[in-house]
Design a protein around this motif. Structure first.
Motif, PDB file in Angstrom:
ATOM      1  N   LEU A 275       0.816  -1.219   0.000  1.00 21.62           N
ATOM      2  CA  LEU A 275       0.000   0.000   0.000  1.00 21.62           C
ATOM      3  C   LEU A 275       0.846   1.265   0.000  1.00 21.62           C
ATOM      4  CD1 LEU A 275      -2.822  -1.045   2.499  1.00 21.62           C
ATOM      5  CD2 LEU A 275      -2.841  -1.140   0.002  1.00 21.62           C
ATOM      6  N   GLY A 276       2.159   1.108  -0.041  1.00 25.32           N
ATOM      7  CA  GLY A 276       3.036   2.257  -0.154  1.00 25.32           C
ATOM      8  C   GLY A 276       3.249   2.980   1.174  1.00 25.32           C
ATOM      9  N   SER A 277       3.949   4.106   1.096  1.00 21.87           N
ATOM     10  CA  SER A 277       4.312   4.873   2.290  1.00 21.87           C
ATOM     11  C   SER A 277       3.254   5.928   2.607  1.00 21.87           C
ATOM     12  CB  SER A 277       5.669   5.541   2.097  1.00 21.87           C
ATOM     13  OG  SER A 277       5.633   6.424   0.988  1.00 21.87           O
ATOM     14  N   SER A 278       3.302   6.413   3.829  1.00 23.69           N
ATOM     15  CA  SER A 278       2.381   7.459   4.303  1.00 23.69           C
ATOM     16  C   SER A 278       3.232   8.522   4.980  1.00 23.69           C
ATOM     17  CB  SER A 278       1.370   6.870   5.284  1.00 23.69           C
ATOM     18  OG  SER A 278       0.748   5.721   4.742  1.00 23.69           O
ATOM     19  N   ASP A 279       3.596   9.540   4.219  1.00 22.41           N
ATOM     20  CA  ASP A 279       4.602  10.470   4.711  1.00 22.41           C
ATOM     21  C   ASP A 279       4.259  11.904   4.343  1.00 22.41           C
ATOM     22  OD1 ASP A 279       7.093  10.199   6.183  1.00 22.41           O
ATOM     23  OD2 ASP A 279       8.046  11.166   4.479  1.00 22.41           O
ATOM     24  N   LEU A 280       4.595  12.811   5.229  1.00 26.12           N
ATOM     25  CA  LEU A 280       4.507  14.243   4.986  1.00 26.12           C
ATOM     26  C   LEU A 280       5.886  14.850   5.210  1.00 26.12           C
ATOM     27  CD1 LEU A 280       1.225  14.984   6.990  1.00 26.12           C
ATOM     28  CD2 LEU A 280       1.440  14.873   4.500  1.00 26.12           C
ATOM     29  N   GLU A 281       6.142  16.023   4.636  1.00 22.22           N
ATOM     30  CA  GLU A 281       7.449  16.652   4.816  1.00 22.22           C
ATOM     31  C   GLU A 281       7.753  16.885   6.293  1.00 22.22           C
ATOM     32  OE1 GLU A 281       8.127  20.127   2.551  1.00 22.22           O
ATOM     33  OE2 GLU A 281       7.709  19.192   0.613  1.00 22.22           O
ATOM     34  N   GLU A 282       6.722  17.232   7.048  1.00 23.61           N
ATOM     35  CA  GLU A 282       6.943  17.559   8.455  1.00 23.61           C
ATOM     36  C   GLU A 282       6.900  16.345   9.373  1.00 23.61           C
ATOM     37  OE1 GLU A 282       2.581  18.428   7.435  1.00 23.61           O
ATOM     38  OE2 GLU A 282       4.550  18.648   6.499  1.00 23.61           O
TER      39      GLU A 282
END
Length: 309
Positions: A275-282
């Motif tokens: 399902l891939g990654s779950s990321d934000l810049e912060e």
């Protein structure tokens, strides 16, 4: 570019060859990147039999990346290797990069479901002087029988939700690429920037049409959501790009799309769904991680390693 072999010991040797000449299950290893002049396979052999392989794109500026514009690259072990032999392979790669005047090596190692020996690989990269630059967490659902069982268990429930909401989902091969512009537009309306190379995707789908699938979410016959899925390997299904029209809010759109993804996985007889990654810049995207946790049974890390020469 012609291949060559370099003896490392009486047991193993390093062979380097143009990546486009080697057929690999992870087909993105054979997809060239415009910003890089060479794409090479570094193959670790014993008695002319491949034991491990890694593909690098090498730029004129002396940067070696495995792999640019791809979810990951990294080492793939074809046969059982001792830790000493695998470390010797890594050191041979570094030595060869030095001879090629490469000044930085970057490796994004695939998550564990793709390469079972990833923990050993990451350990030996660290011990060989590589520094971890980036870590992403992937939600995965592992187990061919478990995927099928979940689809059977949830089918009646999903059908009721679909009927009551007036929403439908379907999946198909890709015949046109208008959905890419809609995905970009819908995500932009939500304030998300999607860094996709549409020309590269079109090229990959054209060359490997049996590896790509489009899931469509529709309401009253109109498409209001899409998800692009790809079999990065013959035994996996990767949830790549997804978006739902923000002007047509639906509560269960994401759930219906993922249910269709699981049905596709059953048809394709894959062993796991990424399902891939779950990321934000912060930081971590906890809301997305919570959503994906409902459709996963494991979490694994994808680490990018760098080494300056």
């Amino acid at each position: 570019m012609e291949s060559f072999k370099k003896d490392i010991s009486e047991h193993h040797e390093l062979r380097v060859v143009s990546a486009l000449k080697e057929d690999k299950d992870y087909f993105l290893s054979n997809t060239p990147s415009d910003a890089y002049q060479d794409q090479l396979d570094f193959i670790w052999e014993k008695k002319q039999k491949p034991k491990a392989i890694i593909t690098f794109a090498i730029s004129k500026r002396g940067e070696a990346v495995s792999l640019p514009q791809s979810p990951f690259g990294g080492l793939w072990i074809h046969d059982g290797l001792s830790s000493a032999s695998l470390e010797a392979f890594i050191l041979a790669i570094v030595e060869e990069m030095n001879h090629r005047s490469v000044h930085t090596i970057s490796i994004t190692q695939s998550p564990k479901p793709y390469e079972p020996q990833v923990d050993l690989i990451n350990y030996l990269l660290f011990k060989s002087g590589f520094e971890h630059k980036k870590v992403l967490s992937h939600h995965v659902f592992i187990g061919k029988k478990k995927i099928k069982k979940l689809v059977q268990k949830e089918s009646m429930k999903i059908q009721k939700k679909s009927k009551s909401s007036g929403l439908k989902t379907s999946h198909s091969s890709i015949s046109n690429f208008g959905f890419l512009k809609e995905i970009r537009s819908w995500n932009a309306q939500k304030g998300y920037e999607v860094a996709i190379d549409e020309n590269r995707i079109v090229q990959q789908v054209s060359e490997y049409p049996d590896r790509y699938f489009l899931i469509t979410l529709s309401k009253d016959g109109q498409a209001i959501g899409y998800s692009l899925c790809v079999k990065l390997t013959s035994d996996s299904l990767y949830y790549f790009l997804s978006a739902i029209n923000p002007k047509i809010p639906v509560k269960i759109g994401g759930e219906l799309i993922l249910n269709e993804l699981f049905q596709l996985a059953v048809e394709q007889k894959v062993s796991f769904i990424d399902l891939g990654s779950s990321d934000l810049e912060e930081g971590a995207n906890h809301s997305l991680m919570f959503f994906k946790s409902r459709f996963s049974n494991d979490i694994c890390n994808k680490i990018t390693w760098d080494k300056k020469l």
